[in-house]
Design a protein around this motif. Structure first.
Motif, short mmCIF file in Angstrom:
data_model
loop_
_atom_site.label_atom_id
_atom_site.label_comp_id
_atom_site.label_asym_id
_atom_site.label_seq_id
_atom_site.Cartn_x
_atom_site.Cartn_y
_atom_site.Cartn_z
N LEU A 53 57.14 -2.39 24.06
CA LEU A 53 57.05 -1.26 24.98
C LEU A 53 56.38 -1.71 26.28
N PRO A 54 56.62 -0.99 27.38
CA PRO A 54 55.97 -1.36 28.65
C PRO A 54 54.51 -0.94 28.68
N ASP A 55 53.71 -1.73 29.38
CA ASP A 55 52.30 -1.40 29.56
C ASP A 55 52.15 -0.41 30.71
N GLY A 56 51.12 0.41 30.64
CA GLY A 56 50.78 1.30 31.74
C GLY A 56 51.74 2.45 31.93
N ALA A 57 52.60 2.72 30.94
CA ALA A 57 53.62 3.75 31.11
C ALA A 57 53.43 4.91 30.14
N ALA A 58 52.24 5.04 29.57
CA ALA A 58 51.92 6.13 28.64
C ALA A 58 52.87 6.14 27.45
N ALA A 59 53.30 4.94 27.01
CA ALA A 59 54.30 4.84 25.95
C ALA A 59 53.71 4.48 24.60
N THR A 60 52.40 4.21 24.54
CA THR A 60 51.82 3.63 23.32
C THR A 60 50.75 4.50 22.68
N ARG A 61 50.84 5.80 22.87
CA ARG A 61 49.83 6.67 22.27
C ARG A 61 49.79 6.50 20.75
N ALA A 62 50.95 6.54 20.11
CA ALA A 62 51.01 6.44 18.65
C ALA A 62 50.51 5.08 18.18
#
Length: 264
Positions: A53-62
């Motif tokens: 997933l990309p960093d800094g893109a609010a994509a890794t909450r889970a």
């Protein structure tokens, strides 16, 4: 404030700066705990890149919450990089902080940089800080400003303006990555009342130098993740070329013991 949160806060007022290794998995955190490091942070790049997933893109909450649940078994204090809070709504950022605190997390990094290379309005980040402190007052909020990181012209005045706004909102520490030299760090220490966190820069000031300047915390950021990735590629290339791998790898049993120890 619980004892773990108080212990993490105290690490910012010790005889030397808190050297914070940033991790992306259980094995690395367990290895650092075994070496006596009292606390780890997570690296958003490492967490994101390890799952594609990309960093800094609010994509890794889970993924961030999942890692927090895994790390809670270890005998160390954990602070988590939540990027910009994985949301624009301060209430949603506070909700994430409460969830992390429920998993034993004692601190968060909350940044004002956007994935598009711009900065959030200082007022928005300050509102997020205030919301987190109201909902989870024991959590150490390390408010990060990316004024240098994103290459603002003449960044010092804007950095100090933002730092003071975040302090007023309740931030417990201020993180300024990308500071270029000792004189800049000294100016930041003089202008900021909260503990100052800087990013380790290879070839830059040593821990002793940073201590003399008044720095409270030194993070490794994504460096360890990138170093591990580089070592893996170099080892594979050495095998292909018939040469000796450049670094010693932990044995299978050593890694297994790290996992077993966290379950005791």
């Amino acid at each position: 404030m619980n004892e773990r949160c108080a212990a993490f806060r105290a690490l910012h007022h010790a005889d030397r700066p808190l050297l914070l290794p940033n991790v992306w998995d259980h094995a690395g955190a367990a290895a650092f705990a075994a070496r006596g490091y009292p606390a780890v942070g997570t690296t958003s790049l490492g967490v994101a890149a390890s799952v594609g997933l990309p960093d800094g893109a609010a994509a890794t909450r889970a993924e961030t919450l999942r890692l927090a649940r895994v790390l809670r078994r270890l005998p160390l204090l954990v602070t988590v990089d939540v990027e910009a809070g994985c949301a624009d709504d301060p209430a949603a950022v506070a909700e994430l902080a409460v969830e992390l605190a429920a998993h034993g997390v004692v601190g968060i990094n909350l940044e004002d940089g956007r994935a598009d290379g711009t900065l959030d309005p200082a007022e928005l980040t300050a509102a997020k800080v205030a919301a987190v402190k109201a909902a989870a007052p024991g959590v150490f909020v390390n408010a990060r400003t990316d004024t240098w990181w994103l290459g603002l012209p003449d960044p010092l005045p804007e950095t100090l303006r933002r730092a003071r706004a975040y302090e007023a909102a309740g931030a417990d520490g201020i993180f300024v990555p990308g500071t270029p030299d000792a004189d800049t760090v000294a100016a930041l220490v003089a202008g900021i009342d909260a503990p100052l966190n800087v990013l380790h820069r290879p070839g830059g000031p040593s821990l002793d130098d940073l201590h003399a300047l008044g720095v409270a915390r030194v993070s490794t950021g994504s460096l360890l993740f990138r170093a591990a990735l580089g070592a893996a590629v170099d080892t594979l290339d050495a095998i292909r070329s018939g040469t000796t791998p450049p670094t010693r790898s932990p044995s299978y049993d050593e890694v297994q013991r790290l996992s077993d120890a966290s379950r005791q």
